[in-house]
Design a protein around this motif. Structure first.
Motif, PDB file in Angstrom:
ATOM      1  N   PHE C 377      -7.222 -15.081   8.428  1.00 11.16           N
ATOM      2  CA  PHE C 377      -7.198 -14.002   7.718  1.00 11.16           C
ATOM      3  C   PHE C 377      -6.110 -13.819   6.480  1.00 11.16           C
ATOM      4  O   PHE C 377      -6.650 -13.209   5.516  1.00 11.16           O
ATOM      5  CB  PHE C 377      -6.496 -12.720   8.741  1.00 11.16           C
ATOM      6  CG  PHE C 377      -6.900 -11.409   8.479  1.00 11.16           C
ATOM      7  CD1 PHE C 377      -8.239 -10.817   8.511  1.00 11.16           C
ATOM      8  CD2 PHE C 377      -5.784 -10.703   7.771  1.00 11.16           C
ATOM      9  CE1 PHE C 377      -8.443  -9.643   7.995  1.00 11.16           C
ATOM     10  CE2 PHE C 377      -6.116  -9.286   7.425  1.00 11.16           C
ATOM     11  CZ  PHE C 377      -7.350  -8.867   7.519  1.00 11.16           C
ATOM     12  N   VAL C 378      -4.978 -14.620   6.708  1.00 15.45           N
ATOM     13  CA  VAL C 378      -4.043 -14.436   5.638  1.00 15.45           C
ATOM     14  C   VAL C 378      -4.739 -15.182   4.527  1.00 15.45           C
ATOM     15  O   VAL C 378      -4.637 -14.780   3.227  1.00 15.45           O
ATOM     16  CB  VAL C 378      -2.890 -15.130   6.106  1.00 15.45           C
ATOM     17  CG1 VAL C 378      -2.019 -15.881   4.978  1.00 15.45           C
ATOM     18  CG2 VAL C 378      -2.015 -14.377   6.953  1.00 15.45           C
ATOM     19  N   ALA C 379      -5.295 -16.360   4.593  1.00 17.19           N
ATOM     20  CA  ALA C 379      -5.831 -17.307   3.370  1.00 17.19           C
ATOM     21  C   ALA C 379      -7.041 -16.418   2.769  1.00 17.19           C
ATOM     22  O   ALA C 379      -6.915 -16.397   1.534  1.00 17.19           O
ATOM     23  CB  ALA C 379      -6.421 -18.576   4.089  1.00 17.19           C
ATOM     24  N   THR C 380      -7.872 -15.647   3.512  1.00 15.95           N
ATOM     25  CA  THR C 380      -8.747 -14.845   3.074  1.00 15.95           C
ATOM     26  C   THR C 380      -8.278 -13.810   2.329  1.00 15.95           C
ATOM     27  O   THR C 380      -8.755 -13.503   1.080  1.00 15.95           O
ATOM     28  CB  THR C 380      -9.797 -14.239   4.187  1.00 15.95           C
ATOM     29  OG1 THR C 380     -10.360 -15.598   4.674  1.00 15.95           O
ATOM     30  CG2 THR C 380     -11.069 -13.754   3.400  1.00 15.95           C
ATOM     31  N   VAL C 381      -7.504 -13.101   2.728  1.00 21.58           N
ATOM     32  CA  VAL C 381      -6.940 -12.000   1.715  1.00 21.58           C
ATOM     33  C   VAL C 381      -6.131 -12.432   0.673  1.00 21.58           C
ATOM     34  O   VAL C 381      -6.164 -11.842  -0.361  1.00 21.58           O
ATOM     35  CB  VAL C 381      -5.768 -11.242   2.929  1.00 21.58           C
ATOM     36  CG1 VAL C 381      -4.943 -10.587   2.139  1.00 21.58           C
ATOM     37  CG2 VAL C 381      -6.357 -10.499   4.067  1.00 21.58           C
ATOM     38  N   VAL C 382      -5.377 -13.596   0.766  1.00 24.54           N
ATOM     39  CA  VAL C 382      -4.661 -14.110  -0.408  1.00 24.54           C
ATOM     40  C   VAL C 382      -5.687 -14.394  -1.554  1.00 24.54           C
ATOM     41  O   VAL C 382      -5.555 -13.953  -2.563  1.00 24.54           O
ATOM     42  CB  VAL C 382      -3.863 -15.264   0.066  1.00 24.54           C
ATOM     43  CG1 VAL C 382      -3.381 -16.148  -1.316  1.00 24.54           C
ATOM     44  CG2 VAL C 382      -2.729 -14.999   0.582  1.00 24.54           C
ATOM     45  N   LEU C 383      -6.722 -14.956  -1.183  1.00 27.54           N
ATOM     46  CA  LEU C 383      -7.842 -15.263  -2.210  1.00 27.54           C
ATOM     47  C   LEU C 383      -8.381 -14.336  -2.784  1.00 27.54           C
ATOM     48  O   LEU C 383      -8.643 -14.142  -4.009  1.00 27.54           O
ATOM     49  CB  LEU C 383      -9.083 -16.007  -1.177  1.00 27.54           C
ATOM     50  CG  LEU C 383     -10.324 -16.144  -2.266  1.00 27.54           C
ATOM     51  CD1 LEU C 383     -10.091 -17.428  -3.079  1.00 27.54           C
ATOM     52  CD2 LEU C 383     -11.543 -16.462  -1.193  1.00 27.54           C
ATOM     53  N   PHE C 384      -8.590 -12.909  -2.087  1.00 28.03           N
ATOM     54  CA  PHE C 384      -9.196 -11.792  -2.468  1.00 28.03           C
ATOM     55  C   PHE C 384      -8.165 -11.115  -3.222  1.00 28.03           C
ATOM     56  O   PHE C 384      -8.700 -10.279  -4.364  1.00 28.03           O
ATOM     57  CB  PHE C 384      -9.847 -10.883  -1.549  1.00 28.03           C
ATOM     58  CG  PHE C 384     -11.387 -11.518  -1.282  1.00 28.03           C
ATOM     59  CD1 PHE C 384     -12.349 -11.223  -2.322  1.00 28.03           C
ATOM     60  CD2 PHE C 384     -11.559 -12.045  -0.100  1.00 28.03           C
ATOM     61  CE1 PHE C 384     -13.568 -11.568  -1.653  1.00 28.03           C
ATOM     62  CE2 PHE C 384     -12.658 -12.792  -0.107  1.00 28.03           C
ATOM     63  CZ  PHE C 384     -13.716 -12.558  -0.704  1.00 28.03           C
ATOM     64  N   VAL C 385      -6.870 -11.150  -3.021  1.00 20.90           N
ATOM     65  CA  VAL C 385      -5.781 -10.309  -3.861  1.00 20.90           C
ATOM     66  C   VAL C 385      -5.829 -10.709  -4.964  1.00 20.90           C
ATOM     67  O   VAL C 385      -5.842 -10.278  -6.009  1.00 20.90           O
ATOM     68  CB  VAL C 385      -4.750 -10.356  -2.957  1.00 20.90           C
ATOM     69  CG1 VAL C 385      -3.387  -9.930  -3.728  1.00 20.90           C
ATOM     70  CG2 VAL C 385      -4.623  -9.342  -1.614  1.00 20.90           C
ATOM     71  N   VAL C 386      -5.649 -12.148  -5.132  1.00 15.33           N
ATOM     72  CA  VAL C 386      -5.424 -13.004  -6.417  1.00 15.33           C
ATOM     73  C   VAL C 386      -6.579 -12.628  -7.387  1.00 15.33           C
ATOM     74  O   VAL C 386      -6.635 -12.423  -8.410  1.00 15.33           O
ATOM     75  CB  VAL C 386      -5.478 -14.719  -6.234  1.00 15.33           C
ATOM     76  CG1 VAL C 386      -5.577 -15.375  -7.447  1.00 15.33           C
ATOM     77  CG2 VAL C 386      -4.169 -14.890  -5.389  1.00 15.33           C
ATOM     78  N   ALA C 387      -7.912 -12.717  -6.393  1.00 14.98           N
ATOM     79  CA  ALA C 387      -9.171 -12.428  -7.598  1.00 14.98           C
ATOM     80  C   ALA C 387      -9.175 -10.961  -8.064  1.00 14.98           C
ATOM     81  O   ALA C 387      -9.460 -10.728  -9.348  1.00 14.98           O
ATOM     82  CB  ALA C 387     -10.414 -12.720  -6.507  1.00 14.98           C
ATOM     83  N   VAL C 388      -8.888 -10.019  -7.348  1.00 17.82           N
ATOM     84  CA  VAL C 388      -8.884  -8.727  -7.486  1.00 17.82           C
ATOM     85  C   VAL C 388      -7.606  -8.351  -8.728  1.00 17.82           C
ATOM     86  O   VAL C 388      -7.901  -7.595  -9.584  1.00 17.82           O
ATOM     87  CB  VAL C 388      -8.372  -7.716  -6.205  1.00 17.82           C
ATOM     88  CG1 VAL C 388      -8.319  -6.407  -6.936  1.00 17.82           C
ATOM     89  CG2 VAL C 388     -10.007  -7.552  -5.550  1.00 17.82           C
ATOM     90  N   LYS C 389      -6.808  -9.011  -8.539  1.00 15.71           N
ATOM     91  CA  LYS C 389      -5.539  -8.821  -9.547  1.00 15.71           C
ATOM     92  C   LYS C 389      -5.920  -9.238 -11.045  1.00 15.71           C
ATOM     93  O   LYS C 389      -5.419  -8.480 -11.795  1.00 15.71           O
ATOM     94  CB  LYS C 389      -4.265  -9.720  -9.066  1.00 15.71           C
ATOM     95  CG  LYS C 389      -3.434  -8.871  -8.088  1.00 15.71           C
ATOM     96  CD  LYS C 389      -1.919  -9.542  -8.336  1.00 15.71           C
ATOM     97  CE  LYS C 389      -0.859  -8.682  -7.774  1.00 15.71           C
ATOM     98  NZ  LYS C 389       0.522  -9.346  -7.655  1.00 15.71           N
ATOM     99  N   ARG C 390      -6.894 -10.189 -10.940  1.00  9.92           N
ATOM    100  CA  ARG C 390      -7.243 -10.415 -12.146  1.00  9.92           C
ATOM    101  C   ARG C 390      -8.316  -9.443 -12.798  1.00  9.92           C
ATOM    102  O   ARG C 390      -9.195  -9.806 -13.424  1.00  9.92           O
ATOM    103  CB  ARG C 390      -8.077 -11.644 -12.215  1.00  9.92           C
ATOM    104  CG  ARG C 390      -7.313 -12.797 -11.614  1.00  9.92           C
ATOM    105  CD  ARG C 390      -6.630 -13.588 -12.691  1.00  9.92           C
ATOM    106  NE  ARG C 390      -7.222 -13.986 -13.893  1.00  9.92           N
ATOM    107  CZ  ARG C 390      -6.480 -14.329 -15.132  1.00  9.92           C
ATOM    108  NH1 ARG C 390      -5.339 -14.459 -15.112  1.00  9.92           N
ATOM    109  NH2 ARG C 390      -7.331 -14.680 -16.079  1.00  9.92           N
TER     110      ARG C 390
END
Lengths: 390, 390, 390, 390, 390
Positions: C377-390
């Motif tokens: 869950f953490v890995a997935t959330v980190v991925l999407f947060v980084v993506a959205v922030k861009r």
């Protein structure tokens, strides 16, 4: 220098000129000067004194190789050269006036040429040959031109019988800008010359024909009939596919009690999926018709689906307890029928109470095995009969 | 020589010139000399005596084949040729002065031509035709030009309904460097001529339209409406995908007691993954919209994930011992409901104590099977309804 | 004819020339004769009477499409055209002397042009435009040139945030052989005109900027900022990858007693391997940085490896017999902790002797499940947060 | 205009000419007339008054990007440009005679140029630059030429240390048709200029050197040393491969009694096969040497084969019944040795009769696990040590 | 400037001209004027005073690299250059008249050249060399021409022994438009010069031969014999394939009682299917013959199918209950035979009643294992023997 056609021209020229050995470079220079400067040769004028006549361009083709046949783009790419010959009224001379000179060569752009084009081309029109190519003229005005060329033409493809299919590709040549009253293409005696033809690795050349068509344009159509070489496909697609089909049917051989039937059935299905990745990259991606191989593959897939489904249903039956779920008379009938068919066990007759669900499933296995092996066999035979008939 | 258009011109010319048979090569030479040397023809000047007038270029198009349609690059590549016709005030003559000569052919670079360009081109501007191409003029000054060409144009693609989609591609032609006050393109009577059109293996040509647009430039837009041939995709993608979807639902048919359920569920998942490798290479890699096929595939994937998850949870339930973990009333309700639905077993009623976790799981199987088969069915029907509606 | 720029020029010209309707072809001929023969125009001389002055070339760009963006080669390929304008001192005339003629068109090779080149090109220098392209001059000497072109330029790529990345590509134009004292490029008012821009299927054009750089050369740099359209990747890579990640965690839901755990764990691993074959063909093969997607995938792979490993170790524990191998106190503690966490079973307390290895493994399952689901869950959330922030 | 070299030339010219601002277009015309018509410049004659002298061509190279490096074809493709400079005795003038004019530009085809060719080219010889390219001359006769070019050269590749390899590629330039007594290439001061170099996504430029070779031809050789960027390969090939290797060893952790060992072992083998399909498409297809990665992969494959084989043999042992097949003393010794190694169980000693085949297999597992983990570890360490050492 | 041939020419020239150092650019100009204007050189006339003589063109070839060898298209692509030399009667002069000048260079298009063409070409005829290429003449009239070229030729391929095959490719050169009485090609002393040859990554050059053929045309045929480097295929195809073959046989080692045999057998089959996807992309797609590797693969596939089938049949036997289905005497015989072969168990003899179906299956395993291992071994040995013999 291409073939007999030329030889003929040469013979003719030797005969008419008698003694040929005395011409010098100055004779050539004088002749060129005469033709191009004194007579004022213009390469933009059709080479006829009487302009209302028609220029006849005799054409044959020397085929070297088939480079590529693309089923998706429906195109063929060959290498070879056209041989063209016509008479130019303004390029005649008396050999005796020029030391017996009977043959001249020019860069192709210096004299009139028909703007022959491949009518069903796959490439931009650029004209045949190149600036570096020479063109021969003899003293009677006969011009011969042999432009070496890679030709790409559209070709209507029918992949129904893939990989046992035969295709016919036409190459339609006409003098692009001229009407039938100005320049006509006529078929040479030789048609397509295949003496220098080097076999293609995928297609064998069955036969070639030439046709003249006279509509608005006067076309010459060279047709090539190609038969696909199918060994590659038989070894890499058909044999593995047939083996996989039969592997599928074996599901019913595996006893339900082994506890591996669902695994086995679904793994065979998976093997087919993997194998489909190979097949998909080899089958021509052409949507005009469906090839018999695709139909076979879809049939195999459907059979496999049916196999997996029946296997799972049998497993559910087998898991029933006889005391909770009574064996209905339909299942009983199947069981008894199976007993009769499998003659060797007939000796022993068992009472209804002894018969459990596993016996019923075993009987079902027996019938389903023969059913599916029959269907698979029929599908495979149909495939090969259709293939062989072609 | 291309078609009726030319015929018309020829007829007209025959009529105006009366008796045509007597022209000689010298007549042609004289005419050329007159036009180009005496009159001082300049190919850089618009062919109008009154320069403030507009040159009208009548245009039609003869379509040969669609070579390629690239969804990723959003481009189309066709072979065919434009037919263009205009009047050149400086290329007129009286046929009777030149032995009745009514038609002349020139290399295209010798006379004025509009610098027609494909406005939405995918290739460098290089001008149409080639140096070897001829262009015909008749004695009224009517010039006709048929440059055979491979055209590559951009085309806005919408893959939402892939593989049942229809695309419309425009080919926008204008005289690149001329303003609307200098040269305008007008639509010929014929529009797009498809008599010689050879079917593409992937797309069928639905219809063609021509439009004239007069903005800063005077464009002629040839539009082609294409419908994708979907048999290839139906056989190679849709049918296997639907079969795999239903294979997935069969998980719940497999009894928990068989000891193969997790294996079965995950292997079906794996089959889908393998199959995705085929699909991924066939689906257009276009991110503008998502195609219905991709949505279906994602739905199937999600359902499969749900199937595997519920299967595993059921297995955990089934492994519970009745004495350690009591069956809660919710599960009991599910069990009883299942009993009612599966009418045939209704006769026997069992006391709560007789009911074990495996009975509960079996009841769950029953509901989940119908739930997932329903969802899969709905998804599949929606896919095909959307497809058929198109 | 391209846009408003031209319109402006035309307006200006109409104004200066007053009455324009009376010019004839002879006027044009006379003007050409005057400019090129009497005045002796030389296209090799910079068009300035005072040669120590600088020629200013105003430049803007009309962008048609982005054809391709290649992450591996780090290049971009676009179609469009440059608009260039400069003053030529030797191409001026008084319109009234030539029947009011205010505008002339020439083949581009007839007059002086700056040898503009794309500085960061990916193709051989061949010069812009083609011989067939025309160039317009008005009577004030203003020359406008619109060479339609496919441009391929290098572009520094940073794929860290793939598939949510944004790239900026410069197109650097300068007059290749001229120094800053001879010819300078200046930025036109319009910059990059995107009115005719057709959306790319993979990239959206975020914005465009133009810069002038004056070093040894005077460059004009057109910059395009592109944002990748990520729907294709989200549907075809990210969603399946996330589903597979969670499928992996479910391993701990499957009871050890089912006898399928190792099979399940390794088959899920296999599914990932298969899926990697798809991902590997979609991810840009660029080694400058590692994309977040690659990092996520490697993390998922490592987690999966850990899952398989712990599963197998648990199976080994579960196979221990309580009487041979005593349960150590560490395992006992884990068991008791699990009991406390799973509140619902707390009621019953069991003595140590009742507890077997399977109970310990069950307790381990509980913790490992939450541990791995947490990590995934953490890995997935980190991925999407980084993506959205861009 | 390229760099300092030019600046120098300009400085020099400014100095020699003193006051430069007064030149007009007429000065330029006069100069051109003088050089090309009065003096009768011929571009076919080497630009030396004394023809027995040697023309020295100073050469340096400006490297823009490495476009592609192809291990299979053993070729490299770069974009950049050569800077060449030489003295032309016939292009000198006194600036004061021409209004201070000190610099002239010509289309490259108007003056003599060395026919410089890439000796180890991968493309047809076509000569450098293009007709549109200009070439600068100053009043001292110094000619500078900067042909922008895509160069493709052969390059000897050694993939032994792939993906940690370093390659060196030479670009050999010589004046193709001239002997060493006519034209020689000499190395400029700058060598390869990399200021404008844009990093390649796969290779980093380690260093560059220049060499002069004087044999039959006088060559200048530009050498580029490239180091492969290996992150892509580490993340996408090495890490998954190492994880799979260790997954393999875990086979011996899985207890024989689980009834899943053969499935597990063979599925891990399958995962490797799947993974090989990715690796096979990434590894350079070059048969000169075998890369260390291929050797590692073959070792892993062999280990995996050995694992599966020993697993199956153990299963056969485990299926033996103690009463039918006596445990031989060799197996007994193995069992006792394992007992000693696994210290924690040492407390209990069991009599020979208590020991069954499963105990023997368990002991074998213990040794095989450590044996295979050792071998895998050694192979992996060797791989990385070799890699790091480079 | 290419090699010794030239040196020789130069030596000769130095000798004949004595003192060479005094020539000036004016001497060169005068000579050119004399040859081309006074003498009226015409490049369209064969360079012989007596036109009935034959021009002899001496030819050798310098081979640089083999770029590609395409088994499917049956073509070879090389880079190198032809060296051609002939005498031109009209390019002779007395060096002392021109300051000792002994050598001249011309652009290739200025003088007569034979229109040499590759007869078995894979590309359009365009003539050798390019306009930028120079050609050297010495004062005796000896002309040398070194056109650097990429040559693509057809080549008959036989893939029977792939990947241990050897191929021979001819390059047939003739003077395209000239008959044998006008221009003949003769073989130079050197044949194919391979000093500069850079090794190909896939093929090693075994030897080269040159032949002269005098038919209608006078051809020179350069033949190259190539041997495929097979390490890549051995490591990536053969070794994994052999390992998989033996993995297959191990099926019979797995005891029937393990409950994993069907899974194991079918998963090994699946591994082969996966592996076939790699092999299929590496094997030449050529249908002329079947390579030994394909035959081996088909044999392996058939064996694997047989293995799976027999495994399933054994499982069915093993599931029989001894009391229901009596063990027939055939099976009994097999069992007893197996007992005898497996000597170590011979001591114990068991009565017929003790023997169950599992014992029979175990005996069958024993024979099938040795049968299949034998077959696999034979197939593998045959493959390698055939390979080594080549």
């Amino acid at each position: 220098m291409p073939y007999e056609f030329v030889r003929l021209l040469m013979l003719q020229w030797i005969c008419t000129t008698g003694f040929v050995t005395s011409e010098t470079a100055d004779d050539v220079k004088n002749l060129i000067k005469k033709l191009f400067h004194s007579d004022g040769y213009s390469k933009n004028i059709r080479p006829l004194i009487k302009q209302s006549d028609v220029v006849e361009v005799e054409t044959h083709m020397i085929l070297n190789t088939i480079i590529d046949f693309n089923e998706k783009e429906e195109s063929i790419k060959i290498s070879g050269y056209l041989g063209m010959a016509w008479y130019d009224d303004f390029l005649k001379w008396n050999p005796t006036d020029y030391g017996g000179l009977g043959r001249l060569l020019f860069p192709q752009n210096d004299v009139w040429r028909p703007d022959v084009a491949l009518h069903n081309s796959f490439r931009n029109f650029t004209g045949l040959g190149s600036n570096n190519l020479l063109l021969a003229v003899d003293n009677t005005g006969a011009v011969t031109w042999y432009p070496y060329q890679i030709l790409e033409a559209t070709c209507d493809v029918d992949i129904t019988y893939f990989p046992f299919d035969t295709q016919e590709c036409p190459l339609k040549f006409s003098a692009w800008s001229y009407t039938i009253d100005e320049v006509i293409m006529i078929e040479g005696e030789k048609g397509i010359i295949t003496e220098q033809f080097e076999e293609n690795s995928r297609w064998s050349l069955v036969n070639t024909t030439v046709e003249e068509v006279k509509g608005v344009d006067a076309m010459v159509i060279f047709k090539m009939k190609l038969k696909r070489k199918s060994t590659f496909y038989v070894f890499n697609i058909l044999i593995p596919m047939v083996l996989l089909s039969f592997l599928n049917v074996l599901t019913f051989v595996l006893p339900v009690s082994s506890g591996e039937r669902a695994s086995y059935a679904v793994t065979v299905f998976l093997s087919l999926a993997v194998f489909l990745t190979i097949v998909a990259s080899e089958i021509p991606k052409n949507s005009n018709t469906i090839s018999i191989v695709s139909v076979y593959m879809t049939a195999v897939l459907a059979l496999r689906f049916a196999t997996v489904m029946t296997s799972l249903l049998e497993l559910r039956l087998a898991s029933r307890a006889k005391d909770k779920d009574l064996i209905s008379s339909g299942y009983m009938a199947i069981y008894r029928l199976a007993r009769i068919c499998q003659c060797r066990h007939d000796g022993k007759s068992r009472s209804a109470t002894e018969i459990g669900w596993t016996d019923v499933v075993s009987a079902l296995d027996y019938f389903l095995f023969w059913l599916f092996i029959g269907l698979t066999f029929v599908a495979t035979v149909v495939l090969f009969v259709v293939a062989v008939k072609r």
